[in-house]
Design an enzyme around this catalytic site. Sequence first.
Site, PDB file in Angstrom:
ATOM      1  CD  GLU A   7      79.065  79.992   0.829  1.00 49.96           C
ATOM      2  OE1 GLU A   7      79.684  81.046   0.551  1.00 49.96           O
ATOM      3  OE2 GLU A   7      78.418  79.356  -0.011  1.00 49.96           O
TER       4      GLU A   7
ATOM      5  CG  ASN B 119      75.528  78.051  -3.108  1.00 48.55           C
ATOM      6  OD1 ASN B 119      75.645  77.644  -1.954  1.00 48.55           O
ATOM      7  ND2 ASN B 119      76.325  78.975  -3.621  1.00 48.55           N
ATOM      8  CD  GLU B 120      76.520  82.757  -1.955  1.00 50.78           C
ATOM      9  OE1 GLU B 120      77.172  83.035  -0.922  1.00 50.78           O
ATOM     10  OE2 GLU B 120      76.931  83.020  -3.103  1.00 50.78           O
TER      11      GLU B 120
ATOM     12  CD  GLU C 254      84.012  81.570  -5.336  1.00 48.92           C
ATOM     13  OE1 GLU C 254      83.577  82.396  -4.516  1.00 48.92           O
ATOM     14  OE2 GLU C 254      83.497  80.458  -5.526  1.00 48.92           O
TER      15      GLU C 254
ATOM     16  NE  ARG D 185      78.563  82.225  -7.981  1.00 51.17           N
ATOM     17  CZ  ARG D 185      78.763  82.133  -6.671  1.00 51.17           C
ATOM     18  NH1 ARG D 185      79.023  80.962  -6.120  1.00 51.17           N
ATOM     19  NH2 ARG D 185      78.708  83.203  -5.896  1.00 51.17           N
TER      20      ARG D 185
END
Length: 667
Positions: free
Chosen positions: A319, A161-162, A367, A123
């Site tokens: 999160e 995201n992040e 994950e 990713r």
Amino acid sequence: MTTQTTRYRWVKNGSLGAGKLRYGADYNPEQWPREVWDEDVRLMQEAGVNIVSLAIFSWALLEPRPGEYDFAWLDEIMDLLHAGGIDVDLATATASPPPWLAKQHPEILPVGEDGTVFWPGSRQHWRPTSPVFRAHALRLTRALAERYADHPALVAWHVSNELGCHNLYDYSDDAAAAFRIWLQERYTSIDALNDAWGTAFWSQRYGDFDEILPPRTAPTFRNPGQRLDFERFSSDAVRDHLRVEGAVLREVTPDVPVTTNFMVAQNVRDIDYVSWAGDVDFVANDHYLRPGELGRDDLSFWANLTGNIAGGRPWFLMEHATSAVNWREANPPKRPGELMRDALTHVAHGADAVCYFQWRQSRAGGERYHSGMLPHAGTDSRVFRDVVALGAKLGELAGVTGSVRERARVAVLFDYESWWVSGRDGHPTEGLHYDVETLAWYRALLDQGVRADVVPASSDWDGYEVVIAPMLHVVDAGLQGRIDAYVTGGGHLVTTYFSGTVDEHDRVWLGGYPGALRATLGIRVEEFVPLLPDETVALSSGASASTWTERIVHTDADVEVLDGYADGDLTGLPAVTRRRPAAGGSATYVSADLGRTGALGVLRSLAVDVDALVGDPLAADGRVEVIVRRQGATRYLFLANRTDESVLVSGIGLAPREVVVREVLID
């Protein structure tokens, strides 16, 4: 697809909506067959879930081919969630490009410092400065915004995201070109840059900005000023992506707040989240508990800092984990009571939303062993029962929503650039760890029973009675002046070794250490004396120093020695000093790495005449952390048991690892 034109929206001042704490998770329905979705919504209702983050890693499904969109499945799940009373924090889905984009445009792929190309298959395989990637990402962002602008489930936008988690440092030609532009804007002239970077050393002088590259792999130490500016540039480059996606969202849906999930404590220490806070409508953060005894206080420290990056306003815990993660060397599950304790500690420090990665634990993918709210074991499991219990507890705490953390009397300064620079290679030792040192002082304050705020060094901390600035390594002239004015104005400063050493360009302040703070502290350090591994030095008080000591060769007349070195080459020299100017403030310097225990000894010695360092009786001699949120005439006292034993405080019994909340009306 269900639509409506008017509805309640979250406001943009940091409040996440009055009347209930938000509770939920990242939700990835695309990982599961359609028949699972109805069960998910039913179980979410059972658990008390009222919000999910959706479509975070869905680009390949939403845009299976360039410019061709498939929103049918997202329409359906959005409608299903809304019908179930569950709101959506909708992601722009740009965190991970689809395979077709990397195939057609390999020039979007990031490049490591040694020239390695980071390929698809994981990713975040995209360059923050790639104009090609940005064009595709903004096109998708606009399509999503236009599609769901009026959907009643939508309550917030989740940009990417992040950001920067895996692709912050890109050394590609795109990055090189953008870096040069950034440098020209910062320095204007090449002569100013050469002066800032000290390029006379090792024949590095540049004749033109076009000669400059990112600090790619080199034979030995790379230029410190260049590295620091590249870190600043990289933080700004990813921040710029946040801004451009946010601009599209605000253009199309001006009444829907925009956020992204920071990682204040996690893998990306090289992002200056303080500077990002103004780019989101409310701060959101991801946090993952360190296993072991350290973890609870570590969580408190970073949640505390997150609340102060948010300016004291409520924030969103986007999160954390219900139990084990999957990316450490060993990943033990959380112990009984820790799921509840961790969540409530975040709430105590200002979180108005408690969310997890992820709702349903994945069956496949990288994950799959990361815990979820609904684990592989299903509903008949300790984790799911704890998830349901937490949902019920958060429902009982609805009144906390919108309240703010009550300001403490003591502040611990945190500075990202000091974190970046103090751990560099080419330093007197590689054993220094800024985050470990700051946490040690925070834990010592908790041991003393003192409530403290962890605040950015760039923030307004002038009103605190005590400011503790561990290893404040990077100090420019402006910060130097603020610190001196704080002490001469009556404030009590505590700072430690390797502080004040360099300016904003990582150039050493001359004349002796601690450089920029020498006059304020009234001392002069002639040289650093780092210790070898396993070597320790005793102090007169009985404290023990490891890793680092310093040779203090001069103290001003108004400086007292609080502790001295009792053995080794520094025997008889000062180790801990305190200067008390006539205005009534003080400046204490700790020249050695004393750890948590030694720091507590220093605090106890100062507490004799500094009331703000006297412990709170509710802290039960440091066994309980006391955190306060306030709303109107109501104070919410959060009492968190820091131990694995039962504690009785003011008639309140706290089980091991328990957090108890009490409402107190203010007259």
